[in-house]
Design a protein around this motif. Sequence first.
Motif, PDB file in Angstrom:
ATOM      1  N   SER A   1       7.216   2.672   4.963  1.00 29.08           N
ATOM      2  CA  SER A   1       6.087   1.615   4.810  1.00 29.08           C
ATOM      3  C   SER A   1       5.350   2.081   3.578  1.00 29.08           C
ATOM      4  O   SER A   1       4.658   1.062   2.869  1.00 29.08           O
ATOM      5  N   TYR A   2       5.562   3.340   2.909  1.00 32.43           N
ATOM      6  CA  TYR A   2       4.878   3.773   1.539  1.00 32.43           C
ATOM      7  C   TYR A   2       5.767   2.904   0.460  1.00 32.43           C
ATOM      8  O   TYR A   2       5.207   2.641  -0.657  1.00 32.43           O
ATOM      9  N   LEU A   3       6.918   2.363   0.771  1.00 30.61           N
ATOM     10  CA  LEU A   3       7.564   1.523  -0.380  1.00 30.61           C
ATOM     11  C   LEU A   3       7.404   0.143  -0.179  1.00 30.61           C
ATOM     12  O   LEU A   3       7.401  -0.793  -0.886  1.00 30.61           O
ATOM     13  N   VAL A   4       7.221  -0.360   1.188  1.00 29.79           N
ATOM     14  CA  VAL A   4       7.143  -1.564   1.468  1.00 29.79           C
ATOM     15  C   VAL A   4       5.757  -2.407   1.348  1.00 29.79           C
ATOM     16  O   VAL A   4       5.436  -3.331   0.832  1.00 29.79           O
ATOM     17  N   ARG A   5       4.894  -1.401   1.590  1.00 29.65           N
ATOM     18  CA  ARG A   5       3.362  -1.797   1.745  1.00 29.65           C
ATOM     19  C   ARG A   5       2.559  -0.444   0.885  1.00 29.65           C
ATOM     20  O   ARG A   5       1.720   0.081   1.627  1.00 29.65           O
ATOM     21  N   PRO A   6       2.876  -0.307  -0.165  1.00 26.03           N
ATOM     22  CA  PRO A   6       2.127   0.863  -0.764  1.00 26.03           C
ATOM     23  C   PRO A   6       0.548   0.689  -0.868  1.00 26.03           C
ATOM     24  O   PRO A   6      -0.077   1.586  -0.972  1.00 26.03           O
ATOM     25  N   GLU A   7      -0.047  -0.506  -0.726  1.00 24.64           N
ATOM     26  CA  GLU A   7      -1.272  -0.853  -0.680  1.00 24.64           C
ATOM     27  C   GLU A   7      -1.906  -0.054   0.377  1.00 24.64           C
ATOM     28  O   GLU A   7      -3.408  -0.085   0.569  1.00 24.64           O
ATOM     29  N   TRP A   8      -1.441   0.215   1.463  1.00 21.78           N
ATOM     30  CA  TRP A   8      -1.576   0.814   2.700  1.00 21.78           C
ATOM     31  C   TRP A   8      -1.979   2.280   2.517  1.00 21.78           C
ATOM     32  O   TRP A   8      -2.542   3.154   3.327  1.00 21.78           O
ATOM     33  N   TYR A   9      -1.525   3.025   1.323  1.00 20.45           N
ATOM     34  CA  TYR A   9      -1.653   4.416   1.015  1.00 20.45           C
ATOM     35  C   TYR A   9      -2.505   4.626  -0.171  1.00 20.45           C
ATOM     36  O   TYR A   9      -2.100   4.106  -1.401  1.00 20.45           O
ATOM     37  N   PRO A  10      -3.594   5.241  -0.030  1.00 14.46           N
ATOM     38  CA  PRO A  10      -4.774   5.473  -1.238  1.00 14.46           C
ATOM     39  C   PRO A  10      -4.438   6.505  -1.963  1.00 14.46           C
ATOM     40  O   PRO A  10      -5.263   6.913  -2.870  1.00 14.46           O
ATOM     41  N   HIS A  11      -3.202   6.977  -1.868  1.00 12.63           N
ATOM     42  CA  HIS A  11      -2.929   8.282  -3.033  1.00 12.63           C
ATOM     43  C   HIS A  11      -3.009   7.972  -4.360  1.00 12.63           C
ATOM     44  O   HIS A  11      -2.528   6.865  -4.894  1.00 12.63           O
ATOM     45  N   THR A  12      -3.874   8.732  -5.153  1.00 16.47           N
ATOM     46  CA  THR A  12      -4.061   8.515  -6.657  1.00 16.47           C
ATOM     47  C   THR A  12      -2.528   8.675  -7.354  1.00 16.47           C
ATOM     48  O   THR A  12      -2.550   7.948  -8.210  1.00 16.47           O
ATOM     49  N   SER A  13      -1.702   9.419  -6.661  1.00 15.31           N
ATOM     50  CA  SER A  13      -0.250   9.432  -7.544  1.00 15.31           C
ATOM     51  C   SER A  13       0.730   8.759  -6.795  1.00 15.31           C
ATOM     52  O   SER A  13       1.756   9.073  -6.891  1.00 15.31           O
ATOM     53  N   GLY A  14       0.250   7.626  -6.359  1.00 17.16           N
ATOM     54  CA  GLY A  14       1.061   6.843  -5.754  1.00 17.16           C
ATOM     55  C   GLY A  14       2.547   6.383  -6.339  1.00 17.16           C
ATOM     56  O   GLY A  14       3.476   6.415  -5.746  1.00 17.16           O
ATOM     57  N   PRO A  15       2.563   5.827  -7.403  1.00 13.67           N
ATOM     58  CA  PRO A  15       4.109   5.545  -8.009  1.00 13.67           C
ATOM     59  C   PRO A  15       4.670   6.585  -8.131  1.00 13.67           C
ATOM     60  O   PRO A  15       6.060   6.564  -8.038  1.00 13.67           O
ATOM     61  N   LEU A  16       4.068   7.925  -8.544  1.00 16.65           N
ATOM     62  CA  LEU A  16       5.126   9.152  -8.532  1.00 16.65           C
ATOM     63  C   LEU A  16       5.557   9.535  -7.306  1.00 16.65           C
ATOM     64  O   LEU A  16       6.455   9.997  -7.297  1.00 16.65           O
ATOM     65  N   ARG A  17       4.462   9.434  -6.448  1.00 10.97           N
ATOM     66  CA  ARG A  17       5.062   9.714  -5.093  1.00 10.97           C
ATOM     67  C   ARG A  17       6.164   8.877  -4.554  1.00 10.97           C
ATOM     68  O   ARG A  17       7.215   9.363  -3.904  1.00 10.97           O
ATOM     69  N   ARG A  18       6.206   7.854  -4.757  1.00  8.72           N
ATOM     70  CA  ARG A  18       7.058   6.588  -4.267  1.00  8.72           C
ATOM     71  C   ARG A  18       8.370   6.971  -4.992  1.00  8.72           C
ATOM     72  O   ARG A  18       9.561   6.855  -4.389  1.00  8.72           O
ATOM     73  N   ALA A  19       8.387   7.247  -6.292  1.00  4.11           N
ATOM     74  CA  ALA A  19       9.666   7.699  -7.068  1.00  4.11           C
ATOM     75  C   ALA A  19      10.426   8.732  -6.344  1.00  4.11           C
ATOM     76  O   ALA A  19      11.596   8.783  -6.585  1.00  4.11           O
ATOM     77  N   TYR A  20       9.442   9.937  -6.196  1.00  3.93           N
ATOM     78  CA  TYR A  20       9.915  10.940  -5.630  1.00  3.93           C
ATOM     79  C   TYR A  20      10.887  10.674  -4.217  1.00  3.93           C
ATOM     80  O   TYR A  20      11.790  11.325  -3.919  1.00  3.93           O
ATOM     81  N   TYR A  21       9.783   9.851  -3.332  1.00  2.00           N
ATOM     82  CA  TYR A  21      10.524   9.532  -2.006  1.00  2.00           C
ATOM     83  C   TYR A  21      12.170   8.894  -2.158  1.00  2.00           C
ATOM     84  O   TYR A  21      13.013   9.103  -1.737  1.00  2.00           O
ATOM     85  N   GLU A  22      12.130   7.840  -3.166  1.00  4.13           N
ATOM     86  CA  GLU A  22      13.281   7.168  -3.550  1.00  4.13           C
ATOM     87  C   GLU A  22      14.425   8.111  -4.098  1.00  4.13           C
ATOM     88  O   GLU A  22      15.481   7.888  -3.325  1.00  4.13           O
ATOM     89  N   ALA A  23      14.107   9.069  -5.026  1.00  2.00           N
ATOM     90  CA  ALA A  23      15.007   9.813  -5.440  1.00  2.00           C
ATOM     91  C   ALA A  23      15.445  10.942  -4.388  1.00  2.00           C
ATOM     92  O   ALA A  23      16.635  11.393  -4.443  1.00  2.00           O
ATOM     93  N   SER A  24      14.610  11.272  -3.342  1.00  2.00           N
ATOM     94  CA  SER A  24      15.240  12.254  -2.459  1.00  2.00           C
ATOM     95  C   SER A  24      16.084  11.450  -1.555  1.00  2.00           C
ATOM     96  O   SER A  24      17.239  12.179  -1.016  1.00  2.00           O
TER      97      SER A  24
END
Length: 292
Positions: free
Chosen positions: A86-109
């Motif tokens: 869900s953090y990739l499909v609907r990132p607007e649901w997650y208010p993390h300030t480091s959202g793009p970096l966080r999502r990139a790390y999830y993808e790389a994992s």
Amino acid sequence: MERIGIDCRSLRRGPLGVATYVRALLRHLPELDPFFSTSPKNNFLWNNLYLPYWQFRNSWRLYHSPSYTGPLINVLPLVLSVHDISYLVRPEWYPHTSGPLRRAYYEASIRAAERVIVPSDFSAAEVTRLFPSSASKIRRIYLGVSSEFYPDLKRAALVRERFQLPSEYLLHVGDLHNRRNIPRIIQVGQKLEMPVVLVGRIFDPDLGLPTGIRPLSDLSLEDLRGVYSGASLFLYASLYEGFGLPLLEAMACGVPVVAARRASIPEVCGDAAILVEPNVESLAEGVRAALE
């Protein structure tokens, strides 16, 4: 016996669903070697600077990261659990300030893992859709419900007194953020004139909970079982779930379930719940039908 390292930080400070998952794995798989260290506190540094040293030092056969992210360079084969994306499909649901970096790390994992465990066919299809090259490494393994969940009217009476719960109530269990559709659950309770009990941590301060609704959190397993057992109905209006373990926990406690016809929920519930569209009118009709 060959040992399998597993990240157990969730048992101390992680999401409740992941902690439940890890606790059950440890109970049923004697090969697992729990790794508890929580320093450094930054997840990326822990996984990529601290953990490889311990992968090298321990005689593990492989390593299991049970919660979305893991080391990007591994001394051992990495098994990664991805409960949903869900953090990739609907990132607007997650208010993390480091959202793009966080999502990139999830993808790389996901790309770094030798195997990716998902809890439903829905999640398998979602991960495959976004990462076609990872399709061959995905394995769907359904979650099970712990034997510690069962109808417990004695505990229900105790928690009703301790937390001043009403004699009848609609229940939601799960961390409280936008995808869980919490405002609609509250509106259903208002429409049907039934109290609503929420169990979970508030992840979005803008949920706008009405005065008088104070979510319960950090419950013991026994108290959670009591809150389930005392409920008139379990209402799960979530818009996106990779599985939805509280659905099974509620059923195991003998509570009727009304849930949104979205994502993995129909796959998990089958015909054991009333499934409706996640709007107030449909949810209210489902609750009426279940209570009758």
